[in-house]
Design a protein around this motif. Structure first.
Motif, short mmCIF file in Angstrom:
data_model
loop_
_atom_site.label_atom_id
_atom_site.label_comp_id
_atom_site.label_asym_id
_atom_site.label_seq_id
_atom_site.Cartn_x
_atom_site.Cartn_y
_atom_site.Cartn_z
N VAL A 133 0.72 -1.30 -0.01
CA VAL A 133 -0.09 -0.18 -0.15
C VAL A 133 0.84 1.37 0.00
O VAL A 133 0.09 2.18 -0.19
CB VAL A 133 -0.98 0.18 1.29
CG1 VAL A 133 -1.88 -1.08 1.10
CG2 VAL A 133 -0.30 -0.10 2.64
N LYS A 134 2.06 1.11 0.22
CA LYS A 134 3.02 2.14 0.14
C LYS A 134 4.48 1.77 -0.22
O LYS A 134 4.85 0.88 0.32
CB LYS A 134 3.28 2.74 1.57
CG LYS A 134 3.97 4.10 1.60
CD LYS A 134 4.17 4.78 3.15
CE LYS A 134 2.97 5.39 3.36
NZ LYS A 134 3.08 6.23 4.76
N LYS A 135 4.93 2.60 -1.08
CA LYS A 135 6.31 2.28 -1.86
C LYS A 135 7.36 2.36 -0.91
O LYS A 135 7.17 2.98 0.21
CB LYS A 135 6.45 2.99 -3.06
CG LYS A 135 5.28 2.73 -4.16
CD LYS A 135 5.58 3.59 -5.32
CE LYS A 135 4.45 3.75 -6.25
NZ LYS A 135 4.41 4.14 -7.44
N SER A 136 8.64 1.94 -1.17
CA SER A 136 9.69 2.20 -0.47
C SER A 136 10.05 3.46 -0.42
O SER A 136 10.90 3.94 0.71
CB SER A 136 10.81 1.26 -0.91
OG SER A 136 11.08 1.64 -2.32
N ASP A 137 9.87 4.42 -1.27
CA ASP A 137 10.05 5.98 -1.15
C ASP A 137 9.08 6.54 -0.36
O ASP A 137 8.82 7.90 -0.28
CB ASP A 137 10.10 6.58 -2.60
CG ASP A 137 8.84 6.29 -3.64
OD1 ASP A 137 7.75 5.95 -2.95
OD2 ASP A 137 8.76 6.83 -4.70
N GLY A 138 8.04 6.02 0.16
CA GLY A 138 7.07 6.79 1.28
C GLY A 138 5.73 6.99 0.47
O GLY A 138 4.82 7.58 0.98
N SER A 139 5.80 6.91 -1.07
CA SER A 139 4.42 7.41 -1.71
C SER A 139 3.23 6.25 -1.81
O SER A 139 3.94 5.06 -1.57
CB SER A 139 4.84 7.90 -2.92
OG SER A 139 5.24 6.55 -3.90
N TRP A 140 2.13 6.52 -1.87
CA TRP A 140 1.17 5.48 -1.77
C TRP A 140 1.17 4.62 -3.18
O TRP A 140 1.55 5.36 -4.19
CB TRP A 140 -0.26 6.26 -1.75
CG TRP A 140 -0.40 6.81 -0.31
CD1 TRP A 140 -0.80 8.15 -0.21
CD2 TRP A 140 -0.30 6.27 1.01
NE1 TRP A 140 -0.87 8.49 1.13
CE2 TRP A 140 -0.65 7.02 1.71
CE3 TRP A 140 -0.39 4.94 1.23
CZ2 TRP A 140 -0.91 6.87 2.99
CZ3 TRP A 140 -0.51 4.58 2.63
CH2 TRP A 140 -0.65 5.51 3.62
N THR A 141 0.83 3.29 -3.48
CA THR A 141 0.82 2.75 -4.40
C THR A 141 -0.77 3.05 -5.02
O THR A 141 -1.59 3.50 -4.40
CB THR A 141 0.74 1.09 -4.20
OG1 THR A 141 -0.33 0.96 -3.28
CG2 THR A 141 2.03 0.77 -3.41
N TYR A 142 -1.00 2.42 -6.02
CA TYR A 142 -2.42 2.87 -6.72
C TYR A 142 -3.58 2.07 -5.93
O TYR A 142 -4.58 2.29 -6.03
CB TYR A 142 -2.35 2.18 -7.99
CG TYR A 142 -1.88 2.96 -9.22
CD1 TYR A 142 -2.46 4.22 -9.59
CD2 TYR A 142 -0.60 2.44 -9.89
CE1 TYR A 142 -1.72 4.99 -10.32
CE2 TYR A 142 -0.01 3.24 -10.83
CZ TYR A 142 -0.71 4.59 -10.90
OH TYR A 142 0.12 5.23 -11.97
N PHE A 143 -3.33 1.01 -5.07
CA PHE A 143 -4.12 0.19 -4.30
C PHE A 143 -4.46 1.21 -3.21
O PHE A 143 -5.70 1.16 -2.87
CB PHE A 143 -3.45 -1.04 -3.97
CG PHE A 143 -4.25 -2.00 -3.18
CD1 PHE A 143 -5.55 -2.22 -3.63
CD2 PHE A 143 -3.78 -2.88 -2.28
CE1 PHE A 143 -6.50 -3.07 -2.89
CE2 PHE A 143 -4.56 -3.61 -1.50
CZ PHE A 143 -5.90 -3.98 -1.97
#
Length: 581
Positions: A321-331
């Motif tokens: 639900v959150k990428k390693s860079d801290g941004s949200w995934t599309y999900f």
């Protein structure tokens, strides 16, 4: 009137009497007892599985139960024969008076014939279309729009409280691409050469957007860095695209109750709240996923991400639900959006997705299951592709769209009614071929023509009867003595009419509006069959020259068929045709 429900109630009452007399054990669960059309019509009008499903819990031979039940049912005047078949199936034959009563019911109830309350007013949210606001609707959206709208009509007809909803996917990178594409058309509107480089949207539909941008902003955005104009152009272009999409849907007869925005979820705390709710259930954790299928450890870089423990709710793997860079995934915003729907108090959620969303089904169902504590079911219908043809040849792409055939292309070529009906002639998860020549031809092979022709024939005989001075309004026809409807072919048509209320409930329970289209074709076939038999047997003609009373009786049957055709086409969103031209 639901005749199958009435006969089932008769069966259940007879079973209750058997239990009261000691012929059956008391307290048996009768919920699995059904009354259905037999697989072979030669065996009877209806069949019940009562003896088969009760044998084991009753500790009795199914045939013994069936024989006792048959004796009880045979005493009812509606049942002319009750036959035990095989190990314990029970086939029933009904009196002609029953089928004549179905005709009266259809005429009396009119547009309400077949309406059901099985939905019990439950609130259902049907989300469909939900296209990216980056261009006109294409042919793939047509099918999803029709399925979603017809399903909404069906559920409302069956007693649900329905909300039609469009989720605007305006939070991703595609709207930035839209803004950059529109900006080039804005430059073009000022007499500059647009740079439609690879990755931008090339369709001519953005030319008027560029003109509108010029009217709104003048020349002040020219030669400015992207950071200055991107947000303004994105918002402006998105709104114009949504206006176009609303107009596209209107040409198909589709109107939404609610438009929800993905972008509105960002910066409001809704995404964070949904994720924190899952975290409170111990369903959010930081971890590293296994390599995807097809990836080897050598070409897979493991990264720690914030994951949703979706496997706890039926998914195959946990989902980031959150990428390693801290941004949200599309999900993540999709989780928040569905959590929003759960919190709005819907009892059931239905999503109509394109076939390319197949991998999204389990994770989305897992999220809704978790966020609703398993109380709100989510049904996801995947819409398979539509292949367009004209005279057997693939239909060419639209220049206006640049890369695809638009919804308006289809509707302008075939008409909204034809388009809607044909889109429902296959189940949603089966690919559909749409040949513009075939869907407009006047033949039995064209289902929409065949159904409309049946309705036109019914109206033509009513017009002829009225010209002869015969009163043909529904109330008058319903009040007639219909005991003259006894011919096998007439009874068969009445039987098909009787199936309509049951069909509505089956289709609504399964979220399957295509069943309505299938049924209408079968009903039209029976009507045409009876009509054609009248060419050889004059006594079967709906209009009997010089015999007003007999004509009115037979026209009552035809008009009852028309009532059902009107109800069914109304669910499909198709206007009945009164005469063929």
């Amino acid at each position: 009137m639901n005749l199958f429900a009435e006969i089932r109630a008769l069966v259940v009452d007879a079973l209750g009497q058997m239990a009261a007399s000691g012929a059956l054990p008391a307290g048996l669960d009768l919920s699995a007892v059904s009354v259905e059309p037999p697989r072979d019509g030669a065996h009877g009008d209806m069949a019940t599985n009562a003896a088969m499903v009760l044998a084991k819990p009753a500790g009795m031979a199914p045939r013994a139960i069936a024989e006792a039940l048959a004796a009880k049912l045979a005493a009812d005047p509606r049942i002319t024969k009750a036959d035990v078949a095989g190990p314990g199936f029970l086939n029933l034959r009904l009196s002609p008076l029953v089928w004549q009563g179905v005709v009266k019911a259809a005429l009396t109830e009119g547009a309400g014939f077949g309406r059901s309350q099985i939905g019990q007013g439950a609130r259902v949210n049907v989300e469909f279309v939900s296209a990216n606001p980056t261009g006109p609707m294409h042919v793939g959206h047509v099918r999803g729009a029709v399925v979603g709208d017809a399903l909404s009509n069906l559920l409302a007809f069956a007693g649900w409280d329905v909300t039609r909803e469009y989720y605007i996917n305006d939070g991703g990178a595609q709207v930035d691409v839209l803004a950059r594409s529109a900006y080039e058309r804005y430059r073009e509107a000022h007499g500059l050469e647009p740079e439609i480089r690879e990755g931008l949207y090339p369709g001519d539909y953005l030319i008027p957007v560029g003109e509108a941008l010029k009217a709104e902003f003048g020349s002040r955005l020219l030669d400015q860095p992207e950071g200055v104009w991107l947000q303004d152009v994105r918002n402006f272009a998105t709104e114009l695209m949504m206006q176009m999409i609303r107009e596209d849907l209107a040409t198909l007869g589709v109107r939404m109750d609610i438009y929800s925005s993905e972008k509105a979820l960002y910066g409001t705390g809704e995404i964070e709240a949904a994720i924190e709710t899952l975290r409170g259930m111990d369903l959010i954790y930081d971890g590293v996923l296994e390599p995807p299928k097809g990836k080897t450890p050598e070409d897979w870089e493991p990264r720690e991400q914030t994951l949703f423990r979706s496997t706890a709710h039926g998914d195959d793997v946990d989902r980031p639900v959150k990428k390693s860079d801290g941004s949200w995934t599309y999900f993540a915003p999709d989780i928040a959006y569905h959590y929003n729907k759960v919190r709005r108090g819907f009892d059931q959620l239905i999503d109509i997705f394109g076939a390319d969303h197949g991998g999204y089904v389990k994770r989305m169902k897992a999220a809704v299951s978790a966020l609703s504590n398993g109380k709100v079911p989510l049904d996801i219908k995947l819409i398979q592709l539509v292949k367009l043809y004209k005279n057997g040849e693939p239909f060419k792409m639209s220049k206006r769209a640049g890369t695809f055939v638009t919804l308006r292309d289809v509707v302008e070529e075939a008409g909204a009614d034809v388009t809607r009906f044909i889109m429902l002639t296959r189940k949603n998860d089966v690919a559909l071929d749409f040949d513009f020549a075939k869907v407009l031809e006047q033949s039995k092979d064209n289902p929409v023509f065949y159904v409309q022709y049946a309705n036109a024939r019914i109206n033509s005989v009513i017009r002829k009867a009225r010209e002869a001075g015969i009163t043909c309004d529904d109330a008058t026809l319903a009040g007639l003595d219909l005991s003259g409807l006894t011919h096998e072919a007439e009874i068969e048509l009445a039987k098909k009419i009787a199936e309509w209320p049951r069909l509505v409930e089956i289709a609504a329970k399964g979220n399957e509006p295509h069943r309505v289209a299938f049924y209408l074709y079968e009903l039209a076939s029976d009507l045409h069959g009876l009509w054609n038999r009248g060419n050889d047997d004059l006594s079967l003609r709906f209009y009997q020259e010089g015999n007003a009373a007999t004509s009115a009786t037979k026209i009552a049957l035809a008009r009852a068929t028309g009532v059902v055709i009107g109800c069914g086409l109304g669910i499909l969103g198709v206007t009945p045709v009164e005469e063929m031209r």
